[in-house]
Enzyme design. Structure first.
Site, PDB file in Angstrom:
ATOM      1  N   HIS A 187      34.916  27.609  -4.549  1.00 54.09           N
ATOM      2  CA  HIS A 187      34.489  26.392  -5.253  1.00 54.09           C
ATOM      3  C   HIS A 187      35.325  25.187  -4.866  1.00 54.09           C
ATOM      4  O   HIS A 187      34.808  24.091  -4.667  1.00 54.09           O
ATOM      5  CB  HIS A 187      34.597  26.606  -6.766  1.00 54.09           C
ATOM      6  CG  HIS A 187      33.417  27.315  -7.327  1.00 54.09           C
ATOM      7  ND1 HIS A 187      33.503  28.462  -8.056  1.00 54.09           N
ATOM      8  CD2 HIS A 187      32.107  27.014  -7.240  1.00 54.09           C
ATOM      9  CE1 HIS A 187      32.302  28.846  -8.400  1.00 54.09           C
ATOM     10  NE2 HIS A 187      31.433  27.994  -7.922  1.00 54.09           N
ATOM     11  N   ARG A 294      25.376  23.396  -9.398  1.00 51.83           N
ATOM     12  CA  ARG A 294      25.856  24.782  -9.479  1.00 51.83           C
ATOM     13  C   ARG A 294      26.415  25.011 -10.885  1.00 51.83           C
ATOM     14  O   ARG A 294      27.588  24.774 -11.147  1.00 51.83           O
ATOM     15  CB  ARG A 294      26.960  25.024  -8.451  1.00 51.83           C
ATOM     16  CG  ARG A 294      26.490  25.081  -7.008  1.00 51.83           C
ATOM     17  CD  ARG A 294      27.667  25.401  -6.089  1.00 51.83           C
ATOM     18  NE  ARG A 294      27.253  25.834  -4.774  1.00 51.83           N
ATOM     19  CZ  ARG A 294      27.172  25.021  -3.702  1.00 51.83           C
ATOM     20  NH1 ARG A 294      27.460  23.764  -3.808  1.00 51.83           N
ATOM     21  NH2 ARG A 294      26.805  25.513  -2.524  1.00 51.83           N
ATOM     22  N   ARG A 330      20.649  24.925 -11.161  1.00 53.90           N
ATOM     23  CA  ARG A 330      20.521  26.343 -10.812  1.00 53.90           C
ATOM     24  C   ARG A 330      21.146  27.171 -11.924  1.00 53.90           C
ATOM     25  O   ARG A 330      22.229  26.846 -12.404  1.00 53.90           O
ATOM     26  CB  ARG A 330      21.243  26.599  -9.490  1.00 53.90           C
ATOM     27  CG  ARG A 330      21.219  28.059  -9.092  1.00 53.90           C
ATOM     28  CD  ARG A 330      21.818  28.273  -7.738  1.00 53.90           C
ATOM     29  NE  ARG A 330      23.261  28.164  -7.736  1.00 53.90           N
ATOM     30  CZ  ARG A 330      24.002  28.269  -6.641  1.00 53.90           C
ATOM     31  NH1 ARG A 330      23.418  28.453  -5.469  1.00 53.90           N
ATOM     32  NH2 ARG A 330      25.299  28.191  -6.690  1.00 53.90           N
ATOM     33  N   GLU A 428      17.470  32.676  -0.290  1.00 52.65           N
ATOM     34  CA  GLU A 428      18.770  32.953   0.326  1.00 52.65           C
ATOM     35  C   GLU A 428      18.924  34.422   0.701  1.00 52.65           C
ATOM     36  O   GLU A 428      20.001  34.855   1.088  1.00 52.65           O
ATOM     37  CB  GLU A 428      19.925  32.448  -0.549  1.00 52.65           C
ATOM     38  CG  GLU A 428      19.847  32.805  -1.997  1.00 52.65           C
ATOM     39  CD  GLU A 428      20.916  32.097  -2.838  1.00 52.65           C
ATOM     40  OE1 GLU A 428      21.791  31.413  -2.292  1.00 52.65           O
ATOM     41  OE2 GLU A 428      20.867  32.276  -4.061  1.00 52.65           O
ATOM     42  N   ASN A 451      23.882  29.152   3.048  1.00 53.85           N
ATOM     43  CA  ASN A 451      25.168  29.874   3.090  1.00 53.85           C
ATOM     44  C   ASN A 451      24.930  31.375   2.923  1.00 53.85           C
ATOM     45  O   ASN A 451      25.466  32.203   3.654  1.00 53.85           O
ATOM     46  CB  ASN A 451      26.108  29.400   1.978  1.00 53.85           C
ATOM     47  CG  ASN A 451      26.323  27.902   2.000  1.00 53.85           C
ATOM     48  OD1 ASN A 451      26.167  27.280   3.030  1.00 53.85           O
ATOM     49  ND2 ASN A 451      26.664  27.326   0.862  1.00 53.85           N
ATOM     50  N   ASP A 452      24.119  31.703   1.916  1.00 53.18           N
ATOM     51  CA  ASP A 452      23.840  33.122   1.697  1.00 53.18           C
ATOM     52  C   ASP A 452      22.798  33.654   2.678  1.00 53.18           C
ATOM     53  O   ASP A 452      22.882  34.799   3.116  1.00 53.18           O
ATOM     54  CB  ASP A 452      23.374  33.363   0.253  1.00 53.18           C
ATOM     55  CG  ASP A 452      24.563  33.447  -0.690  1.00 53.18           C
ATOM     56  OD1 ASP A 452      25.543  34.121  -0.334  1.00 53.18           O
ATOM     57  OD2 ASP A 452      24.523  32.830  -1.765  1.00 53.18           O
ATOM     58  N   ARG A 462      30.459  36.029   4.117  1.00 55.68           N
ATOM     59  CA  ARG A 462      30.833  34.626   4.282  1.00 55.68           C
ATOM     60  C   ARG A 462      32.279  34.345   3.873  1.00 55.68           C
ATOM     61  O   ARG A 462      32.823  33.291   4.150  1.00 55.68           O
ATOM     62  CB  ARG A 462      29.861  33.712   3.513  1.00 55.68           C
ATOM     63  CG  ARG A 462      29.869  33.917   2.022  1.00 55.68           C
ATOM     64  CD  ARG A 462      28.687  33.235   1.327  1.00 55.68           C
ATOM     65  NE  ARG A 462      29.075  32.001   0.657  1.00 55.68           N
ATOM     66  CZ  ARG A 462      28.299  31.344  -0.208  1.00 55.68           C
ATOM     67  NH1 ARG A 462      27.082  31.777  -0.486  1.00 55.68           N
ATOM     68  NH2 ARG A 462      28.705  30.246  -0.782  1.00 55.68           N
ATOM     69  N   CYS A 499      19.674  23.372   0.617  1.00 53.59           N
ATOM     70  CA  CYS A 499      20.858  22.935  -0.136  1.00 53.59           C
ATOM     71  C   CYS A 499      22.133  23.635   0.318  1.00 53.59           C
ATOM     72  O   CYS A 499      23.206  23.358  -0.201  1.00 53.59           O
ATOM     73  CB  CYS A 499      20.651  23.145  -1.635  1.00 53.59           C
ATOM     74  SG  CYS A 499      20.488  24.863  -2.092  1.00 53.59           S
TER      75      CYS A 499
HETATM   76  C1  PEP Z   1      23.763  28.893  -0.521  1.00 50.59           C
HETATM   77  O1  PEP Z   1      23.885  30.119  -0.587  1.00 50.59           O
HETATM   78  O2  PEP Z   1      23.487  28.276   0.519  1.00 50.59           O
HETATM   79  C2  PEP Z   1      23.950  28.067  -1.729  1.00 50.59           C
HETATM   80  C3  PEP Z   1      23.648  26.785  -1.728  1.00 50.59           C
HETATM   81  O3  PEP Z   1      24.490  28.667  -2.810  1.00 50.59           O
HETATM   82  P1  PEP Z   1      26.075  29.021  -2.964  1.00 50.59           P
HETATM   83  O4  PEP Z   1      26.781  28.422  -1.791  1.00 50.59           O
HETATM   84  O5  PEP Z   1      26.509  28.433  -4.257  1.00 50.59           O
HETATM   85  O6  PEP Z   1      26.035  30.506  -2.959  1.00 50.59           O
HETATM   86 MG    MG Z   2      23.970  31.050  -2.538  1.00 51.67          MG
END
Ligand code: PEP
Ligand code: MG
Length: 537
Positions: A187, A294, A330, A428, A451-452, A462, A499
């Site tokens: 975070h 978030r 979310r 994701e 990201n996921d 990750r 996102c």
């Molecule tokens: C993602 O997974 O791209 C996402 C935006 O969610 P987070 O990074 O909070 O898992």
């Molecule tokens: Mg995610």
């Protein structure tokens, strides 16, 4: 001049005096001491943060590895020490009976316990006093990182780790970060990126060695920091910093402008935020809306889940600030790297594949229902969309709608009003992208969490530095899943945004424009830059 090298985030420069948030930086003259209850609460918050951190370490230690077994035993022992009742009583006594500030109470109370263990004749038990001393240090560091004190001077924070809430509270004053622990997707790292704060993470030095009152330079382009730089280095970096500042000034002309390519394609530029406070900055830089709030930031680093009222107030604030623009909130995406003990998830061998995100909502429905009540109540105050993370199956959406219906029926019975809310899902998981044709018929929008999506498509954690070179964010498989998702959304008449981190990747801008993505949601600091880049296309 001392040079340290480390992993860098955000590609910018910072030059400031350091603020070292370690045990040694505790200074009675600047510490803002509250009532005994408030000081005790600080200890409880720090203890919770420490236990959460230790539990995360436990979850990530591979149970099949012999070396990890030892590590797990040590961490488990630390958790026990941190929660030890005798330690708690000793610290409480220092606060309530001697009226001491929390950091001193931890030190004195902890010292009493470690000394009493050191006096035990049994030599094995005697060695345990070191565990207590270690926990005291960590607790104090957590506390000083967690104490929400206000920083008055511009500085570069050097710390083991930094509570994201502390970063949010001191945005504008914290010009750079040098942190020992932390992953690129933690975070704090996400926030640092979001606000263009040059950051070095994972450096391997003793923090107390940096007690300097000379300038510190962070070069987050090269991944280096210079402690007490020589005059030439300082002059060169000041020139680079000024160039960045001039560039930022020039970008201000995009505040309030839409991002439209020369060919006439408009892409909405939304912001990713983690707290309602950030909505003010989002509004100031003229984002078209909030594409990802978030909400889990509200849930982390505490002993109990936030109640309905607290959540309602946070969501209402963001909606009111942004009105009439859209705010996508979310639902709580905890699990994997973001866990709190009250969520009650047993230790998992593969937390990223386990109970996280919407799965936690089904596992512990009370959390999801409370959040949905708060969200629907807040819908009266703005333009709300709700987004559900980590969907992989169609039935999960059906179940979400059942729960939403029950929550709305309940609000109707209580005569509590709410407005129409758009319902969307995060894409994701590769599964969700592959069946996006069917999922699109059930929801109002998609938001691609790259990201996921990248981690699950490439089977690459990750959070794990060791597999970084396998994490090819432009991998053909990832891009074709994104394209498939965008096409399926549009075939079914729904909107689709991105996102995750790829939304700010300028190398992919042509790809997103060609594929007609409706919205890109990025950190605050990227909004004007992205608008500028799109307008040049
Ligand atoms: C993602 O997974 O791209 C996402 C935006 O969610 P987070 O990074 O909070 O898992
Ligand atoms: Mg995610």
């Amino acid at each position: 001049m001392q040079v340290i090298k480390s992993r860098a985030l955000c590609g910018r420069i910072a030059i400031e005096k350091p603020l070292i948030l370690s045990k040694k930086s505790f200074d009675v003259s600047t510490y803002s001491k509250g009532s005994a209850d408030e000081e005790w609460q600080k200890v409880c918050n720090a203890r919770q943060a420490l236990v959460d951190m230790l539990n995360l370490e436990l979850a990530s230690a591979n149970p099949d590895k012999a070396s990890s077994k030892d590590a797990r035993e040590v961490i488990s022992a630390y958790v026990q020490v941190a929660l030890d009742v005798a330690l708690e009583e000793a610290i409480k006594e220092e606060i309530y009976e001697k009226n001491l500030p929390a950091p001193m109470a931890i030190e004195n109370g902890g010292h009493k316990i470690s000394e009493s263990i050191r006096m035990i004749p049994d030599s094995y038990i005697r060695t345990r006093y070191k565990d207590v001393e270690n926990i005291i240090d960590q607790l104090e560091e957590c506390l000083l990182g967690n104490t929400m004190f206000k920083i008055n001077e511009d500085c570069i924070v050097i710390a083991n780790d930094l509570n994201p809430a502390m970063l949010i509270k001191n945005l504008g004053k914290i010009k750079g970060l040098i942190l020992k622990v932390g992953a690129d997707n933690s975070h704090t790292a996400i926030l640092a990126n979001s606000y263009d704060i040059p950051t070095l993470i994972g450096f391997d030095e003793d923090i107390s060695a940096f007690l300097v009152d000379e300038d510190v330079i962070i070069d987050a382009i090269k991944g280096e920091a210079y402690i007490s730089p020589d005059v030439t280095t300082l002059t060169n970096y000041r020139a680079m910093l000024n160039a960045f500042i001039e560039e930022d000034e020039a970008l201000k002309e995009y505040i309030g402008k839409s991002a439209i390519t020369k060919g006439g394609t408009r892409i909405k530029i939304y912001a990713n935020i983690g707290s309602s406070m950030e909505a003010y900055e989002t509004k100031r830089v003229g984002a078209d809306g909030i594409g990802l709030f978030r909400s889990e930031f509200l849930f982390l680093g505490r002993e109990e889940a936030p109640g309905e009222e607290e959540q309602f107030n946070a969501y209402k604030e963001a909606l009111e600030v942004m009105y009439p623009k859209e705010v996508v909130i979310r639902t709580c995406d905890v699990g994997a790297d973001k866990m709190s003990s009250y969520i009650n998830v047993a230790r998992e061998a593969n937390p990223a594949l386990g109970l996280r995100a919407v799965r936690i909502g089904f596992h512990n429905e009370k959390i999801l229902r409370t959040q949905l009540r708060a969200l629907f109540r807040a819908s009266n105050y703005g333009n709300l969309s709700i987004n559900f993370p980590m969907i992989a199956n169609e039935w999960e959406i059906d179940r979400i709608y059942e729960i939403i219906k029950e929550v709305k029926d309940e609000l109707d019975r209580e005569a509590i009003p709410y407005k129409y809310v758009r319902i969307g899902i995060m894409i994701e998981t590769p599964a969700a992208a592959l069946i996006s044709q069917r999922l699109a018929k059930k929801v109002d929008f998609f938001s691609i969490g790259t990201n996921d999506l990248i981690q699950y498509t490439l089977a690459c954690d990750r959070q794990n530095d060791e597999v970084r070179k396998h994490l090819d964010v432009h991998h053909e498989a990832v891009l074709s899943l994104i394209k498939m998702t965008i096409d399926n959304a549009h075939k079914n008449g729904i909107t689709v945004g991105v996102c995750g981190g790829l939304a700010q990747d300028l190398d992919l801008l042509d790809f997103f424009i060609e594929n007609k993505v409706d919205e890109l949601s990025v950190g605050q600091a990227q909004i004007l830059r992205l608008k500028h880049s799109i307008c040049l296309k």
